[in-house]
Design a protein around this motif. Structure first.
Motif, PDB file in Angstrom:
ATOM      1  N   GLN A  26       0.807  -1.217   0.000  1.00 56.67           N
ATOM      2  CA  GLN A  26       0.000   0.000   0.000  1.00 56.67           C
ATOM      3  C   GLN A  26       0.843   1.271   0.000  1.00 56.67           C
ATOM      4  N   CYS A  27       2.089   1.195   0.501  1.00 57.00           N
ATOM      5  CA  CYS A  27       2.931   2.382   0.566  1.00 57.00           C
ATOM      6  C   CYS A  27       3.704   2.541  -0.744  1.00 57.00           C
ATOM      7  N   ASP A  28       4.455   3.640  -0.846  1.00 56.67           N
ATOM      8  CA  ASP A  28       5.273   3.887  -2.034  1.00 56.67           C
ATOM      9  C   ASP A  28       6.468   2.934  -2.002  1.00 56.67           C
ATOM     10  N   PHE A  29       6.372   1.859  -2.762  1.00 59.27           N
ATOM     11  CA  PHE A  29       7.397   0.821  -2.708  1.00 59.27           C
ATOM     12  C   PHE A  29       8.734   1.323  -3.244  1.00 59.27           C
ATOM     13  N   THR A  30       8.700   2.302  -4.154  1.00 63.33           N
ATOM     14  CA  THR A  30       9.947   2.843  -4.705  1.00 63.33           C
ATOM     15  C   THR A  30      10.780   3.511  -3.621  1.00 63.33           C
ATOM     16  N   VAL A  31      10.124   4.277  -2.741  1.00 65.12           N
ATOM     17  CA  VAL A  31      10.831   4.909  -1.631  1.00 65.12           C
ATOM     18  C   VAL A  31      11.472   3.841  -0.750  1.00 65.12           C
ATOM     19  N   LEU A  32      10.710   2.811  -0.420  1.00 68.98           N
ATOM     20  CA  LEU A  32      11.224   1.727   0.419  1.00 68.98           C
ATOM     21  C   LEU A  32      12.419   1.049  -0.234  1.00 68.98           C
ATOM     22  N   LEU A  33      12.304   0.744  -1.517  1.00 71.47           N
ATOM     23  CA  LEU A  33      13.373   0.050  -2.237  1.00 71.47           C
ATOM     24  C   LEU A  33      14.642   0.890  -2.287  1.00 71.47           C
ATOM     25  N   LEU A  34      14.498   2.183  -2.581  1.00 69.50           N
ATOM     26  CA  LEU A  34      15.666   3.056  -2.678  1.00 69.50           C
ATOM     27  C   LEU A  34      16.364   3.203  -1.326  1.00 69.50           C
ATOM     28  N   VAL A  35      15.587   3.311  -0.258  1.00 67.30           N
ATOM     29  CA  VAL A  35      16.181   3.411   1.087  1.00 67.30           C
ATOM     30  C   VAL A  35      16.941   2.134   1.431  1.00 67.30           C
ATOM     31  N   VAL A  36      16.354   0.988   1.149  1.00 67.53           N
ATOM     32  CA  VAL A  36      17.023  -0.294   1.430  1.00 67.53           C
ATOM     33  C   VAL A  36      18.327  -0.403   0.642  1.00 67.53           C
ATOM     34  N   ILE A  37      18.294  -0.004  -0.630  1.00 68.69           N
ATOM     35  CA  ILE A  37      19.498  -0.043  -1.470  1.00 68.69           C
ATOM     36  C   ILE A  37      20.594   0.839  -0.871  1.00 68.69           C
ATOM     37  N   ILE A  54      21.991  -0.721   2.504  1.00 71.34           N
ATOM     38  CA  ILE A  54      22.865  -1.883   2.255  1.00 71.34           C
ATOM     39  C   ILE A  54      24.186  -1.426   1.642  1.00 71.34           C
ATOM     40  N   PHE A  55      24.100  -0.521   0.685  1.00 73.04           N
ATOM     41  CA  PHE A  55      25.316   0.019   0.072  1.00 73.04           C
ATOM     42  C   PHE A  55      26.174   0.724   1.131  1.00 73.04           C
ATOM     43  N   GLY A  56      25.510   1.445   2.034  1.00 68.93           N
ATOM     44  CA  GLY A  56      26.226   2.135   3.092  1.00 68.93           C
ATOM     45  C   GLY A  56      26.974   1.180   4.004  1.00 68.93           C
ATOM     46  N   VAL A  57      26.341   0.070   4.362  1.00 72.93           N
ATOM     47  CA  VAL A  57      27.000  -0.921   5.221  1.00 72.93           C
ATOM     48  C   VAL A  57      28.252  -1.468   4.536  1.00 72.93           C
ATOM     49  N   VAL A  58      28.137  -1.770   3.241  1.00 75.74           N
ATOM     50  CA  VAL A  58      29.282  -2.300   2.489  1.00 75.74           C
ATOM     51  C   VAL A  58      30.414  -1.283   2.443  1.00 75.74           C
ATOM     52  N   MET A  59      30.069  -0.021   2.150  1.00 77.64           N
ATOM     53  CA  MET A  59      31.101   1.006   2.012  1.00 77.64           C
ATOM     54  C   MET A  59      31.692   1.417   3.360  1.00 77.64           C
ATOM     55  N   VAL A  60      30.912   1.362   4.412  1.00 78.12           N
ATOM     56  CA  VAL A  60      31.464   1.631   5.740  1.00 78.12           C
ATOM     57  C   VAL A  60      32.505   0.573   6.091  1.00 78.12           C
ATOM     58  N   PHE A  61      32.209  -0.668   5.793  1.00 74.83           N
ATOM     59  CA  PHE A  61      33.183  -1.738   6.047  1.00 74.83           C
ATOM     60  C   PHE A  61      34.460  -1.521   5.241  1.00 74.83           C
ATOM     61  N   LEU A  93      26.653  11.745   4.787  1.00 72.01           N
ATOM     62  CA  LEU A  93      25.954  11.398   3.553  1.00 72.01           C
ATOM     63  C   LEU A  93      24.765  10.522   3.938  1.00 72.01           C
ATOM     64  N   PRO A  94      23.527  10.967   3.679  1.00 66.88           N
ATOM     65  CA  PRO A  94      22.339  10.251   4.165  1.00 66.88           C
ATOM     66  C   PRO A  94      22.341   8.766   3.819  1.00 66.88           C
ATOM     67  N   PHE A  95      22.030   7.940   4.819  1.00 63.73           N
ATOM     68  CA  PHE A  95      21.883   6.489   4.711  1.00 63.73           C
ATOM     69  C   PHE A  95      23.205   5.759   4.468  1.00 63.73           C
ATOM     70  N   TRP A 106      19.369   6.507  12.036  1.00 66.98           N
ATOM     71  CA  TRP A 106      18.057   6.339  12.666  1.00 66.98           C
ATOM     72  C   TRP A 106      17.108   7.471  12.273  1.00 66.98           C
ATOM     73  N   ILE A 107      17.621   8.688  12.250  1.00 74.03           N
ATOM     74  CA  ILE A 107      16.788   9.839  11.887  1.00 74.03           C
ATOM     75  C   ILE A 107      16.282   9.699  10.461  1.00 74.03           C
ATOM     76  N   PHE A 108      17.182   9.384   9.537  1.00 74.92           N
ATOM     77  CA  PHE A 108      16.789   9.288   8.127  1.00 74.92           C
ATOM     78  C   PHE A 108      15.846   8.113   7.880  1.00 74.92           C
ATOM     79  N   MET A 109      16.110   6.969   8.495  1.00 77.41           N
ATOM     80  CA  MET A 109      15.243   5.812   8.277  1.00 77.41           C
ATOM     81  C   MET A 109      13.888   6.020   8.963  1.00 77.41           C
ATOM     82  N   GLY A 110      13.902   6.636  10.132  1.00 76.08           N
ATOM     83  CA  GLY A 110      12.638   6.927  10.810  1.00 76.08           C
ATOM     84  C   GLY A 110      11.770   7.872  10.001  1.00 76.08           C
TER      85      GLY A 110
END
Length: 409
Positions: free
Chosen positions: A21-32, A35-42, A350-352, A361-365
């Motif tokens: 029911q929600c905007d799935f594109t927003v959800l998908l882009l945030v998840v991407i 995940i990319f952030g976790v990889v690059m932080v490592f 850099l957000p996310f 937490w702020i950006f994901m919330g």
């Protein structure tokens, strides 16, 4: 057992239904991005983590924890009715101001010459991040209560200008210029979305630019900070050190980069590469192509948040989603400016993507809040849709009247 299995299946189907029911594109882009952030932080923190704790996985484990808890927070805010937040606009604003003031007490933690954290046991709180949410919520509620306020200098423009000045001064004193610019930009942008006349924005921009120009000529700390970025190689071992290392990383990456994990600058040359300057490591490892793809993802996310704002059920939802879009967009622009030495290095995540729990937490919330707004806009009944169309028509009429008044001036 069967009854328990059916209950679990029912819960899973309910979650999937809410996601559809929600905007799935927003959800998908945030998840991407997360995940990319976790990889690059490592990747960015690999050598710094070994030097700090003896293991390369310290920052990775923490960022994974931040991402998972952030996902839970995003889900929670996506299912809570966003109208409930209006009850806490003043409370959150006052709390934000109190936390900003507490930074200048013994509770404030100073790191690298900046006092931006409050330490509560093992938890670190960044009041500047909370100030962004407080600014969005309060501004949205302020103009949703009485939309015509923005047309009044006394009842709309001046009170918000005072709020911008108060928050801006408290954040600059940390010092943290980029976060102050983000908060002020969010409020100004939301005022424009509410119908603020162009002349006020142009006047405010002129005053701000003039003030920074005067400050840059004073020879003070801020004067030096505001001019050092124009030629960072002039003081490559001092104020220009981070900018020089960042530019070297971006230049080394070229078009396609050195390859994931092969950055040289992260090997204790660029300080804290997993934080504000993670984009430099991305540019070095993935090249200009990788950076452009990342920027495209951010552009798509801001665009989808803007679409959610346009289609929001009411004025409050429109301003709330618009504020989140502004927060993401402004912060990305400022981070790119800092990394490319187009503005002073003042500390902006850099957000996310950047390392850190508070910002993530702020950006994901807030992304969850946007998802809630999008779901409610898609589940309107006929009467609500009619009210929404009437609201849009009134907004268009106010805009037409404003343009007519400006043409007569």
């Amino acid at each position: 057992m069967k009854k328990r299995s059916r209950t679990k299946l029912s819960e899973e189907l309910s979650i999937l239904k809410r996601l559809r029911q929600c905007d799935f594109t927003v959800l998908l882009l945030v998840v991407i991005l997360v995940i990319f952030g976790v990889v690059m932080v490592f990747s960015a923190s690999y050598y710094n983590s070994i030097n700090y704790s003896g293991t390369p996985y310290t920052y990775l484990k923490k960022q994974l924890f931040f991402a998972l808890t952030g996902a839970a927070l995003m889900y929670a805010t996506s299912v809570v009715d966003y109208h409930l937040y209006r009850r806490f606009d003043w409370i959150l604003l006052i709390l934000s101001l109190v936390l900003l003031v507490l930074l200048f007490t013994p509770l404030g933690v100073t790191t690298n010459g900046a006092t931006r954290w409050l330490r509560v046991g093992p938890l670190s709180i960044m009041p500047g991040e909370i100030a962004k949410v407080a600014a969005i919520l309060f501004t949205a509620s302020f103009f949703a209560d009485e939309p015509n306020r923005v047309l009044s200098l006394k009842r709309g423009v001046l009170p918000m200008a005072g709020l911008m000045a108060l928050l801006g001064i408290l954040i600059i004193k940390q010092p943290n210029l980029s976060t102050a610019l983000t908060v002020v930009g969010i409020i100004a942008g939301m005022m424009f979305l509410s119908g603020l006349q162009w002349r006020y924005l142009i006047g405010a921009f002129g005053l701000g630019a003039g003030g920074l120009l005067i400050l840059s000529q004073t020879g003070t700390y801020w004067g030096d900070r505001l001019t050092s970025f124009t030629d960072p190689f002039k003081d490559a071992q001092g104020d220009g050190f981070q900018a020089v290392q960042s530019l070297l990383a971006l230049g080394t990456g070229g078009l396609f980069g050195l390859g994931l994990g092969k950055s040289v600058q992260k090997n204790l040359y660029l300080p804290e590469p997993q934080n504000d300057f993670i984009l430099a490591i991305i540019g070095e490892e993935l090249g200009l192509v990788g950076v452009l793809i990342l920027m495209l993802v951010f552009v798509l996310l801001v665009w989808r948040c803007s679409m959610v704002a346009i289609n929001a059920p009411d004025q409050f939802g429109m301003l709330l989603a618009g504020g989140v879009a502004l927060m993401i967009g402004i912060q990305v622009v400022l981070n790119v400016a800092v990394v490319t030495s187009s503005m002073p290095p003042t500390g902006i995540a850099l957000p996310f993507v950047s390392y850190g729990g508070n910002a993530l937490w702020i950006f994901m919330g807030m992304a969850g809040v946007v998802l809630n707004i999008s779901r409610q806009s898609r589940t309107l009944n006929p009467e609500q849709k009619k009210k929404k169309q009437n609201r849009v028509q009134r907004v268009r009429e106010r805009e037409r009247e404003r343009r007519e008044r400006e043409s007569l001036i």
